[in-house]
Scaffold this motif. Structure first.
Motif, PDB file in Angstrom:
ATOM      1  N   THR B  38       0.817  -1.223   0.000  1.00 32.46           N
ATOM      2  CA  THR B  38       0.000   0.000   0.000  1.00 32.46           C
ATOM      3  C   THR B  38       0.858   1.284   0.000  1.00 32.46           C
ATOM      4  N   HIS B  39       2.169   1.104   0.058  1.00 36.04           N
ATOM      5  CA  HIS B  39       3.048   2.284  -0.007  1.00 36.04           C
ATOM      6  C   HIS B  39       3.370   2.664  -1.465  1.00 36.04           C
ATOM      7  N   VAL B  40       2.875   1.887  -2.430  1.00 35.62           N
ATOM      8  CA  VAL B  40       3.253   2.140  -3.825  1.00 35.62           C
ATOM      9  C   VAL B  40       2.503   3.346  -4.409  1.00 35.62           C
ATOM     10  N   LEU B  41       1.187   3.413  -4.225  1.00 34.40           N
ATOM     11  CA  LEU B  41       0.405   4.531  -4.804  1.00 34.40           C
ATOM     12  C   LEU B  41      -0.501   5.211  -3.764  1.00 34.40           C
ATOM     13  N   PRO B  42       0.035   5.540  -2.568  1.00 39.75           N
ATOM     14  CA  PRO B  42      -0.847   6.068  -1.527  1.00 39.75           C
ATOM     15  C   PRO B  42      -1.426   7.444  -1.863  1.00 39.75           C
ATOM     16  N   ASP B  43      -0.784   8.147  -2.787  1.00 40.93           N
ATOM     17  CA  ASP B  43      -1.200   9.515  -3.114  1.00 40.93           C
ATOM     18  C   ASP B  43      -1.857   9.592  -4.487  1.00 40.93           C
ATOM     19  N   ARG B  44      -2.332   8.474  -4.986  1.00 39.26           N
ATOM     20  CA  ARG B  44      -2.855   8.465  -6.351  1.00 39.26           C
ATOM     21  C   ARG B  44      -4.340   8.106  -6.392  1.00 39.26           C
ATOM     22  N   ILE B  45      -5.065   8.861  -7.280  1.00 40.22           N
ATOM     23  CA  ILE B  45      -6.491   8.582  -7.501  1.00 40.22           C
ATOM     24  C   ILE B  45      -6.647   8.107  -8.946  1.00 40.22           C
ATOM     25  N   ILE B  46      -7.289   6.966  -9.099  1.00 37.86           N
ATOM     26  CA  ILE B  46      -7.478   6.391 -10.441  1.00 37.86           C
ATOM     27  C   ILE B  46      -8.970   6.433 -10.771  1.00 37.86           C
ATOM     28  N   ALA B  47      -9.290   6.995 -11.954  1.00 37.55           N
ATOM     29  CA  ALA B  47     -10.692   7.031 -12.396  1.00 37.55           C
ATOM     30  C   ALA B  47     -11.006   5.772 -13.190  1.00 37.55           C
ATOM     31  N   LEU B  48     -12.035   5.047 -12.755  1.00 31.65           N
ATOM     32  CA  LEU B  48     -12.478   3.857 -13.483  1.00 31.65           C
ATOM     33  C   LEU B  48     -13.748   4.239 -14.239  1.00 31.65           C
ATOM     34  N   LEU B  68      -2.527  -1.328  -3.844  1.00 30.01           N
ATOM     35  CA  LEU B  68      -1.337  -0.481  -3.982  1.00 30.01           C
ATOM     36  C   LEU B  68      -1.479   0.794  -3.147  1.00 30.01           C
ATOM     37  N   GLY B  69      -2.560   0.876  -2.378  1.00 27.70           N
ATOM     38  CA  GLY B  69      -2.760   2.011  -1.482  1.00 27.70           C
ATOM     39  C   GLY B  69      -3.441   3.203  -2.111  1.00 27.70           C
ATOM     40  N   GLY B  70      -3.895   3.087  -3.357  1.00 24.91           N
ATOM     41  CA  GLY B  70      -4.539   4.211  -4.030  1.00 24.91           C
ATOM     42  C   GLY B  70      -6.047   4.227  -3.821  1.00 24.91           C
ATOM     43  N   ARG B 296      -2.360  -6.287 -13.287  1.00 26.44           N
ATOM     44  CA  ARG B 296      -2.897  -4.910 -13.267  1.00 26.44           C
ATOM     45  C   ARG B 296      -2.188  -4.065 -12.209  1.00 26.44           C
ATOM     46  N   MET B 297      -1.814  -4.692 -11.097  1.00 28.15           N
ATOM     47  CA  MET B 297      -1.027  -3.955 -10.096  1.00 28.15           C
ATOM     48  C   MET B 297       0.312  -3.537 -10.702  1.00 28.15           C
ATOM     49  N   ALA B 298       0.922  -4.452 -11.463  1.00 31.81           N
ATOM     50  CA  ALA B 298       2.214  -4.143 -12.087  1.00 31.81           C
ATOM     51  C   ALA B 298       2.066  -2.964 -13.045  1.00 31.81           C
ATOM     52  N   ILE B 299       1.043  -3.000 -13.875  1.00 30.96           N
ATOM     53  CA  ILE B 299       0.857  -1.932 -14.873  1.00 30.96           C
ATOM     54  C   ILE B 299       0.593  -0.593 -14.190  1.00 30.96           C
ATOM     55  N   LEU B 300      -0.265  -0.606 -13.183  1.00 34.83           N
ATOM     56  CA  LEU B 300      -0.574   0.647 -12.484  1.00 34.83           C
ATOM     57  C   LEU B 300       0.675   1.228 -11.826  1.00 34.83           C
ATOM     58  N   SER B 301       1.471   0.372 -11.194  1.00 37.24           N
ATOM     59  CA  SER B 301       2.673   0.901 -10.545  1.00 37.24           C
ATOM     60  C   SER B 301       3.650   1.437 -11.593  1.00 37.24           C
ATOM     61  N   MET B 302       3.686   0.769 -12.746  1.00 39.24           N
ATOM     62  CA  MET B 302       4.639   1.183 -13.783  1.00 39.24           C
ATOM     63  C   MET B 302       4.265   2.499 -14.463  1.00 39.24           C
ATOM     64  N   ILE B 303       2.979   2.752 -14.678  1.00 37.31           N
ATOM     65  CA  ILE B 303       2.639   4.014 -15.363  1.00 37.31           C
ATOM     66  C   ILE B 303       2.956   5.231 -14.485  1.00 37.31           C
ATOM     67  N   PHE B 304       3.086   4.983 -13.159  1.00 32.85           N
ATOM     68  CA  PHE B 304       3.505   6.076 -12.277  1.00 32.85           C
ATOM     69  C   PHE B 304       5.009   5.994 -11.962  1.00 32.85           C
ATOM     70  N   GLY B 305       5.708   5.089 -12.615  1.00 35.21           N
ATOM     71  CA  GLY B 305       7.146   4.935 -12.378  1.00 35.21           C
ATOM     72  C   GLY B 305       7.462   4.508 -10.960  1.00 35.21           C
ATOM     73  N   ARG B 306       6.564   3.749 -10.352  1.00 37.59           N
ATOM     74  CA  ARG B 306       6.752   3.374  -8.944  1.00 37.59           C
ATOM     75  C   ARG B 306       7.122   1.890  -8.770  1.00 37.59           C
TER      76      ARG B 306
END
Lengths: 158, 312
Positions: B38-48, B68-70, B296-306
């Protein structure tokens, strides 16, 4: 005695020669020339041609078309040549070439393509896949567009 | 290779190196069982943004973001119609990008995800565009094959069912052009793969053959990918009735299969695979769902370079 072509030479402007017979009006449509412009435009159709048997010619006075403008006509007149005239002399002669990307000229034949959605501010964009036979690809849905659809699409409303 | 700040619209845009890197990050997430991240995207909001009804893909993305913490915002299906009030897609995207850091979009029209990506200034992930593509499904399908067979290269992969309208099949085929595989396309004549994709396979040098019946090739397959015949894609109901029961995978069908054949399905299934297959070692379709979460976790973390925050 062979009949002579009864069109005067132009002093300045653009001559589009070697247009396949019967397609001059489509060429004008593609170029956005409606005839309501103030300059003289001469259209000759089904003129005798050594190379093609018959051809169409368009002469546009006092306007030099850019290659970007004229290349679009290669979609339906790949054999066309462009002559830029200044003071009765041909100062530039070029063949047309289908552009790599075509904007806002034809519609995608795929009814489920986003570019056909009503009320969407979307510009139809196509990429050139092959020049001969002419094949385009829709930028959005990837649909492959054959040349007969391109001609059909461009002649609609004529 | 980096996906940072990029869109994921089509599997055609990815190279073999891209696939291998995505699978490397996915493997790390799998190794941690998707926990403690959950420390990977704690500051990110994703629109579905799901303009079409979806359960599985939406739940998968939603879970991936939360693991991922988002946070997620968005809408689905019918709700979309009322929220949009006739608004065009471009305006919806421009509004949503004021709130979110990335957009995941599913839309019934072909080319919709590409258009959304063109309009948006934030990364867009295609979660299914018309009958055209579903790239994250293809990525999870490949990861499933890799994990279950140990390799993707040198396998004979059979795809059965609706090859004409199935976006998962299209994305998977584009992806498979990066691997050394033999593809068998099995479908009733009405649902054969479209010429443009066949042309693409030819161009890329993929070995493929077409069959009408599974019985003619099942003994050669290492992977059998089953799809649902989608009633909603048919204009004439009688055409749907003609093909709806044209194949069924059961113990009898599988009697000539290799012992280590894996049977996959993007789900939902409506009767293409008999329940008796579920308890055999062939069935991997529920494992596929779990792998989908990791991918999907991998892709999300990668598009933010995390992705460097995910340690093995």
């Amino acid at each position: 005695m062979e009949q002579k072509l009864k069109i005067d030479k132009i002093r300045d402007g653009t001559v589009i020669d070697h247009i396949p017979a019967g397609r001059a009006l489509i060429v004008l449509k593609i170029l956005g020339i409606s005839g309501r412009e103030s300059n003289v435009i001469t259209v000759a159709m089904n003129v005798k041609s050594k190379k093609f048997g018959k051809k169409d010619i368009i002469k546009i006075e006092n306007r030099e078309l850019t290659m970007e403008e004229v290349n679009k006509i290669a979609l339906i007149a790949p054999s066309a040549t462009i002559n830029i005239i200044r003071d009765f002399n041909v100062i530039e002669k070029r063949k047309v070439k289908v552009p790599e990307t075509i904007y806002n000229l034809i519609k995608c034949p795929n009814p489920r393509c986003i570019s056909n959605k009503e009320n969407e501010p979307i510009t139809p964009i196509f990429h050139l896949k092959s020049e001969s036979p002419l094949t385009l690809v829709c930028n959005y849905c990837g649909e492959i567009i054959p040349s007969d659809w391109v001609v059909k699409s461009l002649t609609r409303g004529l | 290779m980096t996906l940072t700040g990029k869109d994921l619209i089509s599997t055609k845009d990815l190279t073999r190196e891209d696939y291998e890197y995505i699978f490397e990050i996915t493997k790390r997430i799998e190794g941690r069982n998707a926990q403690g991240l959950t420390h990977v995207l704690p500051d990110r909001i994703i629109a579905l943004l799901f303009f079409e009804p979806s359960t599985r893909t939406r739940l998968s993305f939603s879970t991936a973001v939360k693991r991922l913490g988002g946070e997620t915002i968005g809408f689905s299906g019918e709700e979309a119609t009322s929220i949009m009030k006739g608004e065009n897609l471009a305006d919806t995207i421009r509004v949503v990008e004021q709130y979110a850091d990335a957009i995941v979009i599913r839309h019934p029209l072909d080319g919709s995800a590409k258009y959304a990506a063109q309009v948006a200034n934030i990364p867009v992930i295609n979660a299914g565009s018309g009958a055209e593509e579903h790239p994250t499904q293809a990525l999870l399908d490949l990861y499933t094959i890799l994990r279950e067979k140990g390799t993707i290269d040198e396998l004979t992969i059979g795809l059965i069912g609706d090859l004409r309208y199935s976006r998962t099949v299209h994305s998977l085929l584009y992806a498979l052009t990066n691997f050394d595989v033999t593809v068998y396309l099995i479908s009733p004549p009405l649902l054969k793969l479209g010429e443009s994709i066949k042309g693409h396979l030819h161009e890329k040098g993929v070995h493929f053959k077409e069959f009408d019946n599974l019985a003619d090739c099942i003994s050669e397959l290492d992977v059998l990918y089953v799809t649902r015949i989608q009633r909603e894609r048919f204009v004439h109901p009688e055409e749907y009735l003609k093909v709806k029961d044209s194949y069924k995978i059961n113990m009898k069908t599988l009697s000539n299969a290799k012992e280590n054949l894996i049977v996959m399905h993007p789900l939902p299934r409506v009767g293409e695979i008999s329940h008796e297959v579920d308890n055999t070692s062939h069935a991997v379709y529920f494992k596929q769902v779990r792998y989908g979460l990791y991918v999907r976790m991998a892709i999300l973390s990668m598009i933010f370079g995390r992705e460097d925050r995910i340690t093995g």
